[in-house]
Each structure stands twice: as C-alpha cells, then as structure tokens.
Write an enzyme that holds these catalytic residues in place. Structure first.
Site, PDB file in Angstrom:
ATOM      1  N   TYR A  67       0.800  -1.230   0.000  1.00  0.00           N
ATOM      2  CA  TYR A  67       0.000   0.000   0.000  1.00  0.00           C
ATOM      3  C   TYR A  67       0.836   1.285   0.000  1.00  0.00           C
ATOM      4  CZ  TYR A  67      -3.652  -3.337   1.127  1.00  0.00           C
ATOM      5  OH  TYR A  67      -4.506  -4.398   1.082  1.00  0.00           O
ATOM      6  N   HIS A  80      -9.429   1.826  -5.470  1.00  0.00           N
ATOM      7  CA  HIS A  80      -8.500   0.999  -4.697  1.00  0.00           C
ATOM      8  C   HIS A  80      -7.068   1.436  -4.952  1.00  0.00           C
ATOM      9  CE1 HIS A  80     -11.675  -1.727  -3.568  1.00  0.00           C
ATOM     10  NE2 HIS A  80     -12.078  -1.713  -4.825  1.00  0.00           N
TER      11      HIS A  80
HETATM   12  O1  CA2 Z   1      -6.210  -1.617  -2.511  1.00  0.00           O
HETATM   13  C1  CA2 Z   1      -7.104  -1.144  -1.812  1.00  0.00           C
HETATM   14  O2  CA2 Z   1      -7.338   0.059  -1.738  1.00  0.00           O
HETATM   15  C2  CA2 Z   1      -7.954  -2.085  -0.952  1.00  0.00           C
HETATM   16  O3  CA2 Z   1      -9.270  -1.562  -0.898  1.00  0.00           O
HETATM   17  C3  CA2 Z   1      -7.312  -2.093   0.419  1.00  0.00           C
HETATM   18  C4  CA2 Z   1      -7.980  -3.058   1.387  1.00  0.00           C
HETATM   19  C5  CA2 Z   1      -8.082  -4.448   0.774  1.00  0.00           C
HETATM   20  O4  CA2 Z   1      -8.812  -5.304   1.650  1.00  0.00           O
HETATM   21  C6  CA2 Z   1      -8.761  -4.404  -0.571  1.00  0.00           C
HETATM   22  O5  CA2 Z   1      -8.794  -5.720  -1.105  1.00  0.00           O
HETATM   23  C7  CA2 Z   1      -8.024  -3.493  -1.529  1.00  0.00           C
HETATM   24  C8  CA2 Z   1      -7.180  -3.149   2.682  1.00  0.00           C
HETATM   25  C9  CA2 Z   1      -7.082  -1.856   3.399  1.00  0.00           C
HETATM   26  C10 CA2 Z   1      -6.245  -2.062   4.609  1.00  0.00           C
HETATM   27  O6  CA2 Z   1      -5.105  -1.251   4.493  1.00  0.00           O
HETATM   28  C11 CA2 Z   1      -4.054  -1.507   5.287  1.00  0.00           C
HETATM   29  C12 CA2 Z   1      -3.080  -0.554   5.301  1.00  0.00           C
HETATM   30  C13 CA2 Z   1      -1.984  -0.738   6.064  1.00  0.00           C
HETATM   31  C14 CA2 Z   1      -1.831  -1.884   6.832  1.00  0.00           C
HETATM   32  C15 CA2 Z   1      -2.822  -2.834   6.822  1.00  0.00           C
HETATM   33  C16 CA2 Z   1      -3.943  -2.660   6.051  1.00  0.00           C
END
Ligand code: CA2
Length: 145
Positions: free
Chosen positions: A22, A99
């Site tokens: 991310y 996303h």
């Molecule tokens: O890629 C994206 O923006 C997502 O929506 C992010 C979600 C994931 O479940 C989707 O499949 C795709 C996860 C968001 C959680 O973000 C985190 C950031 C840092 C550490 C842990 C999780």
C-alpha cells in the site's frame, strides 16, 4: 460540486503497515493531495474513514441530496458487503469505486467486488493517484449529467 470520499476498515493504518502493498503514503497525505486537486477543479470535498460497516452505510444513505458523487474505497468490505451495495443503489448518488492496489492482480477473493456492479466505474492499482483519477472522473460524470 460536492464529493463525499469514504474510506473503509484499516485504511487508517496506511503508511504504518504493509508498505510493500500500500506504499508509505498515509490517509492524511491522500486527503491533502485530494484537497489540493479538488481546489484546482473547483470541487468541494468531505473526507471520512470508518472501520464500521454500519457507519459507512449510514453515510451513503445520508449523502442523498447533499453530495453529487461518492468516491468509495470500501477496503475489505468491497468483497463482502451486500449492505454497502444496497446503500449505493438506494442513495442514487453516482459512486466511483477506488482501490490503491490492483484488486485483480492479487488473491482470488479480491477479484470479486460487491460494489463494481452498482458503481459508475472502478479505479484500481494506481496507489494514491487512484483517488485523484476518481476525483477527475466525478467531475466528468457530474458535467455530463
Ligand atoms: O487496494 C485497496 O485500496 C484495498 O481496498 C485495500 C484493502 C483491501 O482489503 C482491498 O482488497 C483493496 C485493505 C485496506 C487495509 O489497508 C491496510 C493498510 C496498512 C496496513 C494494513 C492494512
């Protein structure tokens, strides 16, 4: 135009964990970049995050009559939430799914989005730039209404 930006569960952790997926940008950084861009294109913006599915549903319901478009990163709820999908349809507010990562290039369960079928479109895989692209898409959708 007024745009409601909604962020789902765990996005408050952005920049602190899993930087290989991310990136190092925080949610506050994304908000600042969007505010700057919104100013340039003459849009107003409300930016929110919640870990609570019900809160996200309520915000979508309440957006009717107050916002011209929604940008939604439903995070994990993207892949599970009939309630969010139903709220988008009920609100009638054009919604753009966004996303950071490319959900089609990851685990199989992320390829399915409950949101995609009721969204105007989906922007996925461009990191924080996905949000800027979605903002431009909102302006474009609004202009052609
Ligand atoms: O890629 C994206 O923006 C997502 O929506 C992010 C979600 C994931 O479940 C989707 O499949 C795709 C996860 C968001 C959680 O973000 C985190 C950031 C840092 C550490 C842990 C999780």
């Amino acid at each position: 135009m007024k745009i409601l930006v909604l962020n789902g569960p765990n996005l408050n952790l952005l920049g602190q964990r899993e930087p290989e997926i991310y990136g190092r940008t925080t949610l506050a950084d994304i908000e600042a970049k969007m505010r700057h861009h919104a100013g340039q294109v003459g849009a107003e913006m409300d930016f929110r995050q919640s870990n609570d599915e019900g809160q996200l549903v309520s915000w979508i319901q309440e957006s009717r009559g107050h916002f011209d478009a929604i940008i939604l990163n439903a995070a994990g709820y993207t892949h599970t939430s009939v309630a969010l999908r139903d709220a988008i349809v009920a609100s009638g507010v054009p919604t753009i799914e966004v996303h950071l990562s490319n959900i089609h290039a990851r685990e199989g369960f992320r390829r399915k989005s409950m949101i995609a079928g009721v969204a105007k479109g989906q922007v996925t895989g461009f990191g924080d730039y996905s949000y800027i692209m979605a903002l431009d898409a909102c302006v474009n959708v609004n202009a052609s209404r």
